[in-house]
Design a protein around this motif. Structure first.
Motif, PDB file in Angstrom:
ATOM      1  N   ARG A  19       0.865  -1.183   0.000  1.00 13.81           N
ATOM      2  CA  ARG A  19       0.000   0.000   0.000  1.00 13.81           C
ATOM      3  C   ARG A  19       0.900   1.231   0.000  1.00 13.81           C
ATOM      4  NH1 ARG A  19      -5.172  -1.604   1.651  1.00 13.81           N
ATOM      5  NH2 ARG A  19      -5.258  -3.616   2.754  1.00 13.81           N
ATOM      6  N   THR A  20       0.802   2.053  -1.038  1.00 12.22           N
ATOM      7  CA  THR A  20       1.634   3.256  -1.126  1.00 12.22           C
ATOM      8  C   THR A  20       0.785   4.453  -1.532  1.00 12.22           C
ATOM      9  OG1 THR A  20       2.160   2.969  -3.477  1.00 12.22           O
ATOM     10  CG2 THR A  20       3.603   1.859  -1.886  1.00 12.22           C
ATOM     11  N   GLU A  62       4.441   4.064  -9.197  1.00 11.62           N
ATOM     12  CA  GLU A  62       5.348   3.527 -10.208  1.00 11.62           C
ATOM     13  C   GLU A  62       6.522   2.760  -9.598  1.00 11.62           C
ATOM     14  OE1 GLU A  62       6.624   6.552 -12.841  1.00 11.62           O
ATOM     15  OE2 GLU A  62       4.614   7.007 -13.600  1.00 11.62           O
ATOM     16  N   GLN A  63       6.749   2.940  -8.304  1.00 11.63           N
ATOM     17  CA  GLN A  63       7.879   2.285  -7.645  1.00 11.63           C
ATOM     18  C   GLN A  63       7.503   0.931  -7.046  1.00 11.63           C
ATOM     19  OE1 GLN A  63      10.679   4.053  -8.158  1.00 11.63           O
ATOM     20  NE2 GLN A  63       9.240   5.472  -9.131  1.00 11.63           N
ATOM     21  N   ASN A 102      10.248  -6.342  -6.200  1.00  9.28           N
ATOM     22  CA  ASN A 102      11.365  -7.169  -6.658  1.00  9.28           C
ATOM     23  C   ASN A 102      12.565  -7.100  -5.717  1.00  9.28           C
ATOM     24  OD1 ASN A 102       9.890  -7.900  -8.923  1.00  9.28           O
ATOM     25  ND2 ASN A 102      10.778  -6.305 -10.224  1.00  9.28           N
ATOM     26  N   ARG A 103      12.742  -5.965  -5.056  1.00 12.35           N
ATOM     27  CA  ARG A 103      13.893  -5.815  -4.181  1.00 12.35           C
ATOM     28  C   ARG A 103      13.728  -6.571  -2.865  1.00 12.35           C
ATOM     29  NH1 ARG A 103      17.021  -0.165  -3.140  1.00 12.35           N
ATOM     30  NH2 ARG A 103      17.306  -0.498  -5.364  1.00 12.35           N
ATOM     31  N   ILE A 104      12.521  -6.571  -2.306  1.00  9.24           N
ATOM     32  CA  ILE A 104      12.356  -7.140  -0.963  1.00  9.24           C
ATOM     33  C   ILE A 104      11.844  -8.582  -0.971  1.00  9.24           C
ATOM     34  CG2 ILE A 104      11.931  -4.852  -0.010  1.00  9.24           C
ATOM     35  CD1 ILE A 104       8.981  -5.545   0.204  1.00  9.24           C
ATOM     36  N   SER A 105      11.223  -9.036  -2.063  1.00  7.85           N
ATOM     37  CA  SER A 105      10.632 -10.384  -2.095  1.00  7.85           C
ATOM     38  C   SER A 105      11.630 -11.496  -1.789  1.00  7.85           C
ATOM     39  CB  SER A 105       9.962 -10.644  -3.446  1.00  7.85           C
ATOM     40  OG  SER A 105       8.818  -9.833  -3.594  1.00  7.85           O
ATOM     41  N   ALA A 157      14.704   7.533  -0.830  1.00  8.15           N
ATOM     42  CA  ALA A 157      14.246   7.511   0.560  1.00  8.15           C
ATOM     43  C   ALA A 157      13.278   6.354   0.794  1.00  8.15           C
ATOM     44  CB  ALA A 157      13.575   8.840   0.901  1.00  8.15           C
ATOM     45  N   LEU A 158      12.411   6.101  -0.178  1.00  9.53           N
ATOM     46  CA  LEU A 158      11.458   4.988  -0.070  1.00  9.53           C
ATOM     47  C   LEU A 158      12.200   3.663   0.052  1.00  9.53           C
ATOM     48  CD1 LEU A 158       8.674   3.627  -0.280  1.00  9.53           C
ATOM     49  CD2 LEU A 158       8.903   3.771  -2.780  1.00  9.53           C
ATOM     50  N   MET A 159      13.185   3.443  -0.797  1.00 15.21           N
ATOM     51  CA  MET A 159      13.928   2.188  -0.785  1.00 15.21           C
ATOM     52  C   MET A 159      14.713   2.022   0.521  1.00 15.21           C
ATOM     53  SD  MET A 159      12.984   0.668  -3.419  1.00 15.21           S
ATOM     54  CE  MET A 159      12.066   1.110  -4.905  1.00 15.21           C
ATOM     55  N   GLU A 160      15.297   3.107   1.003  1.00 15.68           N
ATOM     56  CA  GLU A 160      16.047   3.055   2.267  1.00 15.68           C
ATOM     57  C   GLU A 160      15.127   2.667   3.424  1.00 15.68           C
ATOM     58  OE1 GLU A 160      19.178   3.500   3.162  1.00 15.68           O
ATOM     59  OE2 GLU A 160      20.047   3.991   1.213  1.00 15.68           O
TER      60      GLU A 160
END
Length: 295
Positions: free
Chosen positions: A37-38, A44-45, A51-54, A131-134
């Motif tokens: 939920r964003t 778009e992210q 894919n990064r956290i799965s 910032a979102l990815m961090e």
């Protein structure tokens, strides 16, 4: 060490202009079921984030929530003055036509209507994406730590239950010798009540041996002990990703343990042995319930 699928993690990233907070919750599931939920700013992210956290999450029903706070003096939205004025004019005309009072709280009403507010920036800036990815990485790391802590509790729980089953299995042995004698005495007693029938003692002895052999539980005890040891060994095995990945394997071993315990019960033919089998089943059911939480 095993890890639990249940857990919670939180991460945040803040600058002078923005603050992003990511919360992630996890419960057990057969596969990875990730719901994100964003705010619309980060839609778009979502694919990149997934894919990064799965790969780190492996399994579980997981809910990830992103919240965004703009800290700069520049507002991310603006009021569409002309649209708001047009809304007010139409509402006043409608109130007059229907002969009803005009709204008491104009601003609250008008700013909720479609197109009254518009976003100045529909796309996330690079610093906002980073910032979102961090924040997401920090939340996932904290979730994994939580899972490990829960897994440690499960680890000691399983060992206590396995040891309890092993103790009950050891107690069964004291009833085995007496059980055979009781079965033989019971059969001979029933045969003695028959009158007018000649019994071939040699054939009777052969049938007696065959019947008692069918009630022998030596193999079941050996296999159950083997499964108990295998379960303990699996708990302590290293994992390719250092944590988790053993839940399904432990579930399969528990199923095999259940088969042997059920066979012990069907062959026991003794009230005291049946009680011990029931207690083993109770311990095993508790193991099966908690195995569902193992990653």
């Amino acid at each position: 060490m095993i890890a639990s699928m249940t857990g919670y993690g939180k991460g945040s990233f803040a600058t002078e202009k923005l603050k992003i907070t990511v919360e992630i919750k996890s419960v057990n599931s057969k596969q990875l079921d990730l719901m994100i939920r964003t705010p619309s700013l980060f839609r778009e992210q979502e694919t990149l984030l997934r894919n990064r956290i799965s790969p780190k999450l492996e399994r579980g029903k997981i809910e990830l929530t992103v919240s965004y706070q703009n800290l700069s003096e520049e507002l991310p939205v603006k009021i569409n003055n002309e649209v708001v004025k047009a809304y007010k004019k139409q509402i006043l005309n409608l109130a007059k036509e229907l002969d009803i009072n005009a709204p008491a709280d104009w601003m609250s009403l008008l700013l909720r209507l479609p197109e009254s507010l518009s976003s100045e920036n529909q796309e996330a800036l690079e610093e906002e994406k980073e910032a979102l990815m961090e924040a997401a990485e920090e939340a996932v790391d904290n979730l994994l730590k939580y899972r490990l802590k829960e897994g440690e509790s499960l680890y000691y729980f399983f060992f206590s239950k396995i040891e309890r089953i092993r103790e009950y299995l050891n107690h069964i042995e004291q009833f085995e010798t007496g059980r055979v004698s009781k079965i033989r005495e019971k059969i001979e007693y029933q045969l003695a009540k028959l009158t007018g029938i000649e019994i071939d003692r040699g054939r009777l002895e052969q049938e007696m041996i065959f019947y008692i052999e069918k009630l022998d539980i030596t193999e079941e005890k050996l296999r159950l002990r083997s499964h108990l040891t295998y379960f303990e060994e699996t708990l302590g095995e290293p994992h390719e990703t250092e944590v988790g990945g053993k839940g399904k394997k432990l579930g399969f071993i528990a199923q095999e343990m259940g088969r042997e315990i059920n066979t012990l019960g069907s062959k026991s033919n003794d009230a005291d042995m049946q009680k011990l089998v029931v207690m083993m089943k109770d311990e095993l059911e508790q193991i099966k319930e908690q195995v569902l939480n193992v990653l």
